[in-house]
Design an enzyme around this catalytic site. Structure first.
Site, PDB file in Angstrom:
ATOM      1  N   SER A 173       0.829  -1.199   0.000  1.00  0.00           N
ATOM      2  CA  SER A 173       0.000   0.000   0.000  1.00  0.00           C
ATOM      3  C   SER A 173       0.875   1.266   0.000  1.00  0.00           C
ATOM      4  O   SER A 173       1.818   1.360  -0.789  1.00  0.00           O
ATOM      5  CB  SER A 173      -0.929  -0.076   1.225  1.00  0.00           C
ATOM      6  N   ASP A 231      -8.291  -4.927  -6.612  1.00  0.00           N
ATOM      7  CA  ASP A 231      -7.827  -3.875  -5.701  1.00  0.00           C
ATOM      8  C   ASP A 231      -7.849  -2.509  -6.409  1.00  0.00           C
ATOM      9  O   ASP A 231      -7.279  -2.361  -7.491  1.00  0.00           O
ATOM     10  CB  ASP A 231      -6.389  -4.239  -5.283  1.00  0.00           C
ATOM     11  N   HIS A 287      -7.542  -5.242  -1.459  1.00  0.00           N
ATOM     12  CA  HIS A 287      -6.273  -4.543  -1.217  1.00  0.00           C
ATOM     13  C   HIS A 287      -5.392  -5.271  -0.194  1.00  0.00           C
ATOM     14  O   HIS A 287      -4.173  -5.347  -0.358  1.00  0.00           O
ATOM     15  CB  HIS A 287      -6.549  -3.109  -0.743  1.00  0.00           C
TER      16      HIS A 287
END
Ligand SMILES: *[C@@H]1O[C@H](CO)[C@@H](O)[C@H](O)[C@H]1NC(C)=O
Ligand SMILES: *[C@@H]1O[C@H](CO)[C@@H](O)[C@H](O)[C@H]1NC(C)=O
Ligand SMILES: *[C@@H]1O[C@H](CO)[C@@H](O)[C@H](O)[C@H]1NC(C)=O
Length: 298
Positions: A173, A231, A287
């Protein structure tokens, strides 16, 4: 005239060869052993989420105990203004590991779709010789700059203590964006004999096309960014705002196959750009993973 004709012929020939090269760069699935080779690094990325109130907690769950021979060297950050990070040595992978913690999707998404997003020149002394056309997300650059000198110091120390010549920067991320910048930074500040690679999970776009080209020029073949199914983060910030991914995508499809997607922002439906045309086709919960069998938490 003859000369002209032969040079036209040469141009056509070059065109054909290029077309053949592009064609040959097919999307290929990773073998199960290639997929398995990422698992220790997936665990290293998730371990950056394992924190006590002031530092990494090295014994807080199965993910951070999955690399039992790991030797931590240093850690820092506060999980608030600065994501937690750590540096250490993995004997089984024979590499120095640098990891950056990510952030909650609910905090990251508003930053990535903010229409006032600014691409700033990366004109920092941290990146000597960077062309002025190379621009990056200003928030990512600021945070990477704030921890860079400390991380370089501990990486150099770990390299020399363990006599290894490999550094692997990982993150998920926001942590993946920081890791890409750190990988570039370390490439410029470590001896050319040291191999530097970046493995990012659910990486957002970090900069513009000139940045992506610059990453490819200096870290070509050393960057892998693994995107899980639908995602939304890897398709943000949008290309419409001038953002662009460097090469090295691996896309996990709905069937769980890991496809290697050559080039930058490969438009195939087997890769993220084609599979997730907009955030309305995305699934936020993809994600955090699973990347293989590993989810990004402690
Ligand atoms: C991890 O750090 C965050 C931010 O400082 C904090 O809110 C959280 O409580 C910490 N986790 C633990 C288990 O201490
Ligand atoms: C680390 O995490 C474990 C498991 O959650 C917890 O029992 C322990 O108190 C934590 N250590 C610190 C220093 O916070
Ligand atoms: C880089 O490493 C090589 C091999 O270890 C060494 O000979 C050389 O002096 C190093 N260069 C710098 C600039 O440290």
């Amino acid at each position: 005239m003859v000369l002209l004709r032969s040079s036209i012929f040469a141009l056509v020939l070059v065109g054909l060869v290029n077309a053949a090269l592009v064609k040959r760069q097919a999307i290929t699935p990773l073998s199960s052993s290639q997929m398995a080779s990422f698992a220790p690094f997936t665990h290293f990325a998730s371990t950056a989420y394992c924190n006590s109130s002031t530092s990494i907690n090295w014994s807080c769950g199965s993910n951070c105990e999955a690399n039992p021979d790991f030797q931590p060297m240093a850690s820092g950050g506060d999980g608030d203004g600065t994501q937690f990070w750590y540096v250490g040595f993995s004997p089984s992978q024979n590499t120095v590991v640098v990891a950056h913690q990510g952030t909650a999707t609910s905090k990251l998404l508003p930053i990535l779709i903010d229409i006032d997003l600014i691409l700033e020149p990366l004109d920092s002394p941290l990146f000597p010789g960077v062309p002025s056309s190379v621009k990056v997300h200003d928030g990512f650059a600021l945070e990477q700059a704030s921890t860079a000198p400390k991380i370089l110091f501990y990486v150099q120390q770990t390299l020399s203590v363990h006599g290894t010549s490999s550094v692997t920067v990982v993150g998920h991320s926001l942590g993946a964006a920081l890791s890409l910048l750190d990988g570039l930074y370390l490439r410029f500040h470590l001896n050319a004999t040291v191999n530097v690679q970046v493995i990012g999970y659910g990486m957002p776009r970090v900069g513009n096309e000139a940045f992506a080209d610059w990453v490819d020029a200096h870290l070509g073949g050393q960057v892998t960014h693994i995107n899980n199914r639908r995602d939304p983060v890897p398709i943000l910030p949008p290309r419409l705002l001038g953002f662009h991914h460097a090469s090295g995508e691996v896309h996990i499809t709905d069937s769980g196959t890991w496809e290697s997607c050559p080039g930058q922002d490969n438009p195939s439906v087997e890769c993220t750009v084609g599979d997730v045309p907009s955030i309305f086709n995305s699934k936020e919960s993809d994600h955090s993973g699973p990347y293989g069998s590993i989810s990004m938490d402690c």
